[in-house]
Enzyme design. Structure first.
Site, PDB file in Angstrom:
ATOM      1  N   TYR A   1      19.304   6.628  -2.124  1.00 48.67           N
ATOM      2  CA  TYR A   1      18.559   5.906  -0.896  1.00 48.67           C
ATOM      3  C   TYR A   1      18.807   6.799   0.175  1.00 48.67           C
ATOM      4  CZ  TYR A   1      17.216   1.791  -3.508  1.00 48.67           C
ATOM      5  OH  TYR A   1      16.392   1.027  -4.515  1.00 48.67           O
TER       6      TYR A   1
ATOM      7  N   ASN B   1       7.190  -2.704   1.684  1.00 46.38           N
ATOM      8  CA  ASN B   1       7.805  -1.512   1.709  1.00 46.38           C
ATOM      9  C   ASN B   1       9.081  -1.552   2.612  1.00 46.38           C
ATOM     10  OD1 ASN B   1       5.453  -0.699   0.463  1.00 46.38           O
ATOM     11  ND2 ASN B   1       4.281  -0.198   2.249  1.00 46.38           N
TER      12      ASN B   1
ATOM     13  N   CYS C   1      26.363  -4.710   5.175  1.00 44.50           N
ATOM     14  CA  CYS C   1      27.870  -4.604   4.822  1.00 44.50           C
ATOM     15  C   CYS C   1      28.266  -5.864   3.824  1.00 44.50           C
ATOM     16  CB  CYS C   1      28.722  -4.895   6.236  1.00 44.50           C
ATOM     17  SG  CYS C   1      30.543  -4.917   5.886  1.00 44.50           S
TER      18      CYS C   1
ATOM     19  N   HIS D   1      11.578  -6.888   1.662  1.00 47.66           N
ATOM     20  CA  HIS D   1      12.443  -6.337   0.735  1.00 47.66           C
ATOM     21  C   HIS D   1      13.551  -5.621   1.393  1.00 47.66           C
ATOM     22  CE1 HIS D   1       9.390  -6.758  -2.767  1.00 47.66           C
ATOM     23  NE2 HIS D   1      10.052  -7.831  -2.424  1.00 47.66           N
TER      24      HIS D   1
ATOM     25  N   SER E   1       0.542  -3.436  -6.428  1.00 45.46           N
ATOM     26  CA  SER E   1       0.522  -3.699  -8.007  1.00 45.46           C
ATOM     27  C   SER E   1       0.371  -5.100  -8.526  1.00 45.46           C
ATOM     28  CB  SER E   1       1.287  -2.983  -8.815  1.00 45.46           C
ATOM     29  OG  SER E   1       2.505  -3.351  -8.877  1.00 45.46           O
TER      30      SER E   1
HETATM   31  N1  APR Z   1      -4.640   3.382  -1.240  1.00 44.12           N
HETATM   32  C1  APR Z   1      -4.444   2.040  -1.694  1.00 44.12           C
HETATM   33  N2  APR Z   1      -3.768   1.523  -2.909  1.00 44.12           N
HETATM   34  C2  APR Z   1      -3.200   2.439  -3.555  1.00 44.12           C
HETATM   35  C3  APR Z   1      -3.164   3.996  -3.058  1.00 44.12           C
HETATM   36  C4  APR Z   1      -3.808   4.305  -1.995  1.00 44.12           C
HETATM   37  N3  APR Z   1      -3.947   5.440  -1.419  1.00 44.12           N
HETATM   38  N4  APR Z   1      -2.300   4.581  -4.089  1.00 44.12           N
HETATM   39  C5  APR Z   1      -1.782   3.665  -4.774  1.00 44.12           C
HETATM   40  N5  APR Z   1      -2.100   2.458  -4.762  1.00 44.12           N
HETATM   41  C6  APR Z   1      -1.966   1.324  -5.329  1.00 44.12           C
HETATM   42  C7  APR Z   1      -1.852   1.546  -7.056  1.00 44.12           C
HETATM   43  O1  APR Z   1      -2.949   1.119  -7.492  1.00 44.12           O
HETATM   44  C8  APR Z   1      -0.999   0.405  -7.064  1.00 44.12           C
HETATM   45  O2  APR Z   1      -1.721  -0.683  -7.373  1.00 44.12           O
HETATM   46  O3  APR Z   1      -0.848   0.981  -4.753  1.00 44.12           O
HETATM   47  C9  APR Z   1       0.043  -0.040  -5.821  1.00 44.12           C
HETATM   48  C10 APR Z   1       1.539   0.505  -5.802  1.00 44.12           C
HETATM   49  O4  APR Z   1       1.968  -0.166  -6.910  1.00 44.12           O
HETATM   50  P1  APR Z   1       3.479  -0.337  -7.029  1.00 44.12           P
HETATM   51  O5  APR Z   1       3.812   1.262  -7.099  1.00 44.12           O
HETATM   52  O6  APR Z   1       4.097  -1.155  -8.081  1.00 44.12           O
HETATM   53  O7  APR Z   1       4.246  -0.386  -5.558  1.00 44.12           O
HETATM   54  P2  APR Z   1       4.350  -2.122  -4.857  1.00 44.12           P
HETATM   55  O8  APR Z   1       3.172  -2.900  -5.718  1.00 44.12           O
HETATM   56  O9  APR Z   1       4.598  -1.903  -3.469  1.00 44.12           O
HETATM   57  O10 APR Z   1       5.789  -2.601  -5.702  1.00 44.12           O
HETATM   58  C11 APR Z   1       6.041  -3.944  -5.334  1.00 44.12           C
HETATM   59  O11 APR Z   1       8.019  -3.512  -6.523  1.00 44.12           O
HETATM   60  O12 APR Z   1       9.654  -1.811  -7.239  1.00 44.12           O
HETATM   61  C12 APR Z   1       9.485  -3.011  -6.414  1.00 44.12           C
HETATM   62  O13 APR Z   1      10.672  -3.475  -4.488  1.00 44.12           O
HETATM   63  C13 APR Z   1       9.838  -2.573  -4.960  1.00 44.12           C
HETATM   64  O14 APR Z   1       8.418  -3.217  -3.069  1.00 44.12           O
HETATM   65  C14 APR Z   1       8.269  -2.855  -4.345  1.00 44.12           C
HETATM   66  C15 APR Z   1       7.652  -3.792  -5.245  1.00 44.12           C
END
Ligand code: APR
Length: 233
Positions: free
Chosen positions: A56, A92, A117, A109, A178
């Site tokens: 991190y 994010n 702490c 998140h 996602s």
């Molecule tokens: N524009 C739009 N969408 C995009 C782009 C882009 N340039 N690049 C990737 N994506 C999409 C992908 O298709 C996917 O559906 O963004 C999504 C990213 O998915 P994840 O990597 O699973 O991220 P996220 O959905 O934010 O994860 C949710 O999971 O790991 C935990 O706490 C963490 O906040 C996170 C949560």
């Protein structure tokens, strides 16, 4: 369709992808070389504090090397100009929404630029590293600071405020997520239950695409500015 007054926007890692920050479930399924389920847990922090703190610290340091993109800027513009209620709920932990100028927002998140702490529960703005066990600005104890990130199995922040906003929403927009992780993945169903229109802007259809009235496929850097121009016109 009822007049749009109140908007809730959920963002995920996809909105920061074009800024150069890795998504959590990229093509290799790893987040900077780790399965997010292996590194983003209280057990991982207890088992291997050096690995987790260093990981991190590296993510926090990387923020200085990236900039908000057109999607972040478009949402900040909407935030500044939208006359009704608006809330950006981001999953994010980066600070790109803030740096683009968004203010009506929250990090469900947690965030890299905050330290939590374990001794006093205090949360403090944090830019430096945590690996060296610095003292807590709140309680002055040392060695108790951890990333202020909501790990798997922990309760996301400000859920009441989010639920209320979803109940009042006329429009719910999901951008760059996602739909893999709850409770965020269920927000579209809550919004629909209370009568909101629902729109998904994503590079690929998410796991919850079928819950949305409309899904637009493409990069956030293109789709979000176009949508903001549309809704402000
Ligand atoms: N524009 C739009 N969408 C995009 C782009 C882009 N340039 N690049 C990737 N994506 C999409 C992908 O298709 C996917 O559906 O963004 C999504 C990213 O998915 P994840 O990597 O699973 O991220 P996220 O959905 O934010 O994860 C949710 O999971 O790991 C935990 O706490 C963490 O906040 C996170 C949560």
């Amino acid at each position: 369709m009822r007049e749009i007054e109140n908007i809730v926007i959920l963002t995920g890692a996809g909105i920061s992808a074009e800024s150069g920050l890795a998504t959590f479930r990229g093509p290799d399924g790893l987040w900077e070389g780790h399965r997010v389920e292996d590194i983003c847990t209280p057990q991982a922090l207890a088992r291997d504090p050096v690995l987790v703190q260093t990981f991190y610290d590296a993510r926090r340091a990387a923020l200085a090397t990236v900039e908000p993109n057109a999607a972040h800027r478009a949402l900040a513009k909407l935030d500044a100009e939208w006359p009704g209620e608006l809330l950006i709920v981001t999953q994010n932990v980066d600070d790109l929404h803030e740096r683009a100028g968004a203010s009506r927002m929250l990090h469900m998140h947690g965030e890299l630029k905050s330290a939590l702490c374990r001794r006093c529960g205090g949360r403090s703005a944090w830019e430096a590293t945590l690996i060296d066990g610095p003292t807590c600005p709140e309680c002055a104890s040392s060695g108790g600071l951890r990333p202020d990130i909501v790990f798997f199995g922990e309760m996301p922040y400000q859920m009441e405020r989010i639920e209320t906003a979803l109940e009042d929403a006329d429009l719910f927009v999901s951008i760059g997520t996602s739909g893999a992780v709850y409770p965020a993945a269920g927000f579209v169903q809550t919004a629909r239950h209370y009568g909101a229109r629902t729109l998904e802007l994503n590079l690929d259809p998410s796991a919850g695409s079928h819950f949305f009235h409309e899904t637009r496929i493409g990069p956030a850097g293109e789709l979000v500015p176009a949508w903001v121009a549309e809704i402000l016109s």
